[in-house]
Design an enzyme around this catalytic site. Structure first.
Site, PDB file in Angstrom:
ATOM      1  N   THR A   1       4.142  -8.657  -9.580  1.00  0.00           N
ATOM      2  CA  THR A   1       5.314  -9.430 -10.024  1.00  0.00           C
ATOM      3  C   THR A   1       4.864 -10.696 -10.758  1.00  0.00           C
ATOM      4  O   THR A   1       5.420 -11.063 -11.796  1.00  0.00           O
ATOM      5  CB  THR A   1       6.157  -9.835  -8.789  1.00  0.00           C
TER       6      THR A   1
ATOM      7  N   THR B   1       4.506 -11.282  -0.071  1.00  0.00           N
ATOM      8  CA  THR B   1       3.986  -9.955   0.284  1.00  0.00           C
ATOM      9  C   THR B   1       3.511  -9.979   1.729  1.00  0.00           C
ATOM     10  O   THR B   1       2.939 -10.974   2.184  1.00  0.00           O
ATOM     11  CB  THR B   1       2.824  -9.454  -0.601  1.00  0.00           C
ATOM     12  N   ILE B   2       3.757  -8.856   2.414  1.00  0.00           N
ATOM     13  CA  ILE B   2       3.225  -8.752   3.776  1.00  0.00           C
ATOM     14  C   ILE B   2       1.706  -8.669   3.722  1.00  0.00           C
ATOM     15  O   ILE B   2       1.034  -8.962   4.701  1.00  0.00           O
ATOM     16  CB  ILE B   2       3.793  -7.543   4.547  1.00  0.00           C
ATOM     17  N   ASP B   3       1.143  -8.263   2.569  1.00  0.00           N
ATOM     18  CA  ASP B   3      -0.298  -8.020   2.477  1.00  0.00           C
ATOM     19  C   ASP B   3      -1.125  -9.314   2.457  1.00  0.00           C
ATOM     20  O   ASP B   3      -2.337  -9.284   2.676  1.00  0.00           O
ATOM     21  CB  ASP B   3      -0.623  -7.219   1.205  1.00  0.00           C
TER      22      ASP B   3
ATOM     23  N   GLY C   1      -1.095  -3.218   4.201  1.00  0.00           N
ATOM     24  CA  GLY C   1      -1.968  -4.257   3.650  1.00  0.00           C
ATOM     25  C   GLY C   1      -2.565  -3.864   2.319  1.00  0.00           C
ATOM     26  O   GLY C   1      -3.276  -4.641   1.694  1.00  0.00           O
ATOM     27  N   ARG C   2      -2.324  -2.619   1.938  1.00  0.00           N
ATOM     28  CA  ARG C   2      -2.873  -2.059   0.698  1.00  0.00           C
ATOM     29  C   ARG C   2      -4.392  -2.230   0.653  1.00  0.00           C
ATOM     30  O   ARG C   2      -5.057  -1.763   1.557  1.00  0.00           O
ATOM     31  CB  ARG C   2      -2.192  -2.695  -0.516  1.00  0.00           C
TER      32      ARG C   2
ATOM     33  N   GLU D   1      -4.510   0.379   6.312  1.00  0.00           N
ATOM     34  CA  GLU D   1      -4.256   1.615   5.544  1.00  0.00           C
ATOM     35  C   GLU D   1      -5.294   1.809   4.432  1.00  0.00           C
ATOM     36  O   GLU D   1      -5.561   2.924   4.005  1.00  0.00           O
ATOM     37  CB  GLU D   1      -2.848   1.608   4.955  1.00  0.00           C
TER      38      GLU D   1
ATOM     39  N   ARG E   1      -5.001   8.869  20.023  1.00  0.00           N
ATOM     40  CA  ARG E   1      -3.702   9.035  19.372  1.00  0.00           C
ATOM     41  C   ARG E   1      -3.555   7.983  18.277  1.00  0.00           C
ATOM     42  O   ARG E   1      -4.044   6.869  18.421  1.00  0.00           O
ATOM     43  CB  ARG E   1      -2.554   8.821  20.371  1.00  0.00           C
TER      44      ARG E   1
HETATM   45  O1  F6P Z   1       2.538  -4.269  -0.867  1.00  0.00           O
HETATM   46  C1  F6P Z   1       3.365  -4.153   0.234  1.00  0.00           C
HETATM   47  C2  F6P Z   1       3.301  -2.775   0.819  1.00  0.00           C
HETATM   48  O2  F6P Z   1       4.158  -2.710   1.945  1.00  0.00           O
HETATM   49  C3  F6P Z   1       1.894  -2.297   1.164  1.00  0.00           C
HETATM   50  O3  F6P Z   1       1.427  -2.847   2.354  1.00  0.00           O
HETATM   51  C4  F6P Z   1       2.098  -0.805   1.165  1.00  0.00           C
HETATM   52  O4  F6P Z   1       0.894  -0.124   0.850  1.00  0.00           O
HETATM   53  C5  F6P Z   1       3.084  -0.593   0.061  1.00  0.00           C
HETATM   54  O5  F6P Z   1       3.766  -1.817  -0.112  1.00  0.00           O
HETATM   55  C6  F6P Z   1       4.091   0.502   0.290  1.00  0.00           C
HETATM   56  O6  F6P Z   1       4.818   0.625  -0.879  1.00  0.00           O
HETATM   57  P1  F6P Z   1       6.193   1.414  -1.011  1.00  0.00           P
HETATM   58  O7  F6P Z   1       7.291   0.503  -0.539  1.00  0.00           O
HETATM   59  O8  F6P Z   1       6.308   1.644  -2.473  1.00  0.00           O
HETATM   60  O9  F6P Z   1       6.077   2.640  -0.198  1.00  0.00           O
END
Ligand code: F6P
Length: 378
Positions: free
Chosen positions: A118, A138-140, A183-184, A235, A281
């Site tokens: 953005t 961003t949560i990341d 967290g990408r 992730e 798990r």
């Molecule tokens: O960038 C924020 C985020 O939530 C990441 O942590 C995640 O990989 C991605 O967006 C998921 O994206 P979408 O909402 O397009 O599935």
């Protein structure tokens, strides 16, 4: 003189969007500035769809609400926008249409609430002559130049609560519990929630892991009489010499955010079960991290960011991003935020090569995790 401004919220939602919107609107009203909100981020800018924001009605009672009252778009890079022409999908630069919309309707400033992609588009619009002020969301927590983005603290809090809940079930059934968090390409959520939740291992993209090392740490705990373990997996975590786990590639790999990560936690869980002999798990926390009410910390951070953004507009400081620098509210040039990624409209942001802020080996969190014996897989 700034008299009419608009807000757009772009990218994946976070808790805190509405708190920023409210703070901008309140500060605007105090200074006799009219405030509007484009619907669904840059897509609204392109379609010229917006609503009036006012504390009397549209922007009232929203501080604690999750989501965004003006929506938000993912995959809406107007510099490289997906359109259908004669039955064919093509990607076009439609940014000039957005610039026209803003100029025709007389907006003196656009506030762009969003993450790295953005803010890349925000900077590109700045170069196209719009008055832009960005707010880092961003949560990341991977936006450069700021200590923290809004939405991150809520995500860490949700992940920490999940770890607490996994602890009791792990202990009861003598299992390994893997928790995959978002967290990408950055490991902030994983690392901070692992510390907050007392996890035994945290695997992050910045430190490719050796699964044998993680298994050994778990076996060592077993020797010490602890037959359960909690492993937080970002992730974007991947094994040394291996690949990131991808669920799918949207849009045939075109557009902005085209890769959906997924599967990292399950991969770790299966391998640990084989290597340790313990049952394992995996829980994927997913969108829980983005939805719902913001924490008190995020409400305050978002309010500070929103008020500061409107203050900057009143001072005529454009082409900037509000930031927290060494704990203090401040601003930086959007040029610094995009870093070396200077080309206008280049496919950028939300990718492994975009300019992002990542966990470093000497970060306080990394050092603390190591000091208290959290296995980082290396
Ligand atoms: O960038 C924020 C985020 O939530 C990441 O942590 C995640 O990989 C991605 O967006 C998921 O994206 P979408 O909402 O397009 O599935």
């Amino acid at each position: 003189m700034v008299k009419k401004v608009a807000i757009l919220a772009n990218g994946g939602d976070v808790s805190g969007f509405n708190a920023v919107i409210r703070a901008i609107v309140k500060t605007a009203e105090k200074n006799n500035v009219e405030c509007y909100g484009f619907i669904d981020g840059y897509r609204g800018l392109l379609k010229n769809e917006y609503i009036k924001l006012s504390t009397k009605d549209t922007a009232s009672g929203i501080l604690h609400k999750g989501g965004s009252i003006i929506g938000s778009s993912t995959n809406a890079n107007v510099f490289n926008y997906k359109v259908e022409e004669n039955g064919q999908v093509v990607y076009k630069d439609l940014s000039e249409k957005c610039v026209e919309n803003v100029k025709n309707d007389g907006f003196d400033c656009i506030f762009t609430l969003g993450g790295d992609s953005t803010q890349k588009s925000a900077r590109d619009f700045s170069l196209r002559g719009l008055n832009i002020i960005g707010v880092p969301k961003t949560i990341d927590n991977d936006v450069p130049c700021t200590d923290i983005t809004f939405g991150y603290n809520t995500a860490v809090t949700v992940a920490t609560e999940a770890i607490d809940r996994l602890h009791s079930t792990a202990e009861t059934h003598h299992r390994i519990m893997c928790l995959e968090v978002m967290g990408r390409y950055a490991g902030w959520i994983a690392l901070e929630s692992a510390i907050a939740g007392g996890a035994d291992a945290a695997l992050i993209p910045e430190i490719p892991y050796d699964i044998e090392k993680v298994a050994n740490a778990i076996k060592q705990r077993q020797k010490e009489g602890k037959d359960f373990s909690i492993v937080v997996v970002a992730e974007g975590a991947f094994p040394k010499g291996g690949n990131i786990a991808v669920e799918n590639e949207r849009d045939g790999g075109k557009g902005v955010i085209n890769i959906k990560l997924g599967g990292a936690g399950e991969r770790v869980s299966k391998e640990l079960e084989e290597l340790t002999g313990l049952t394992s798990r995996c829980t994927v926390l997913g969108y829980m991290q983005r939805g719902g009410t913001p924490t008190a910390f995020d409400r305050v951070l978002s309010t500070k960011y929103g008020a500061k953004a409107m203050e900057l507009a009143l001072e005529g400081k454009f082409g900037v991003l509000t930031v927290i620098k060494n704990g203090k509210l401040d601003y930086v040039s959007l040029e610094d935020v995009v870093g070396a990624n200077k080309e206008i409209g280049a496919v950028q942001g939300g990718t492994s090569v975009s300019n992002t802020k990542n966990v470093t080996p000497d970060d306080d969190l990394t050092r603390t995790a190591r000091d208290i014996g959290i296995c980082l897989g290396d």
